[in-house]
Design an enzyme around this catalytic site. Structure first.
Site: not given
Ligand code: C5J
Length: 225
Positions: A24, A72, A129, A132, A157-158, A162, A202
């Site tokens: 993204d 996205e 997509k 997320k 990101v972020t 995602c 872990q």
């Molecule tokens: C992504 C969002 N790509 N933060 N989307 O992380 O809405």
């Protein structure tokens, strides 16, 4: 087998069964005037990841490591956008609205596309997509299995949305994920830090984390016939 010096321990990978996934890196998230900024975020925090990711992208292309990009976004009629996602947050500007770079997070719009510095090459799959996670309602898993991919090097990101959702989805499907710490970013510094901690907690419950320099140091140089 190449080994990346990583947290919580060395990440072993074969370049021909590894894919770089760039999640993204869209104008709507990282450029001024996009959706991210419309929500009140400081996009400079995301833009830090662009240059390190470009270096990794160049190196993977040179080493013939498979590269996959994700975006996205939604169909222009928003028929694949859950009403709950559209309504969430009661924002003045939301998905589908006209923004400075076209309709926000709508496929085909300028803002929905990937930033110029990380532009996909014609032979690199771009996975669109609606959610997320990059596996939800996409053919990503099919693409990876068909190419014999077992490991993912993760950028984008972020971090806590995602990227983390995709790492969790990949991990549950048996893919080994190395997240490059300087190639992911968040609008929220504390979420960025916690994302890295959650992945490696872990004994690497979700995967591995390393700086891109460690991955680049381990990536074999391309061989020329
Ligand atoms: C992504 C969002 N790509 N933060 N989307 O992380 O809405």
């Amino acid at each position: 087998m190449p080994r990346v010096s990583a947290d919580p321990y060395g990440f072993d990978f074969e370049p021909n069964t590894t894919a770089l996934i760039v999640i993204d890196m869209q104008r709507d998230f990282v450029d001024p005037g996009g959706f991210g900024e419309a929500l009140g975020n400081d996009v400079s925090l995301l833009r830090r990841a662009l240059e390190p990711t470009r270096r990794v992208l160049d190196a993977c292309r040179g080493a013939q490591v498979m590269v996959i990009h994700t975006r996205e976004g939604h169909r222009p009629d928003l028929s694949d956008c859950p009403p709950a996602k559209l309504a969430r947050g009661h924002h003045a500007t939301t998905i589908g609205d006209e923004g400075p770079m076209g309709r926000i997070l709508v496929r085909g719009e300028y803002g929905h596309d990937i930033v110029d510095s990380l532009k996909p090459l014609p032979d690199e799959p771009v996975v669109d997509k609606p959610g997320k996670g990059a596996f939800y309602a996409t053919d990503l898993e099919n693409i990876l299995r068909n190419r014999g991919i077992t490991s993912l090097v993760v950028t984008g990101v972020t971090a806590e949305v995602c990227v983390q959702t995709t790492v969790r989805e990949a991990n549950d499907r048996g893919f080994e994920c190395l997240v490059l710490s300087d190639c992911i970013a968040s609008y929220f510094p504390e979420f960025y830090e916690m994302t890295l901690k959650m992945i490696t907690a872990q004994g690497g419950i979700l995967g591995w984390v390393a700086p891109s320099a460690a991955f680049l140091a381990a990536l074999p140089l391309p061989t020329h016939a």
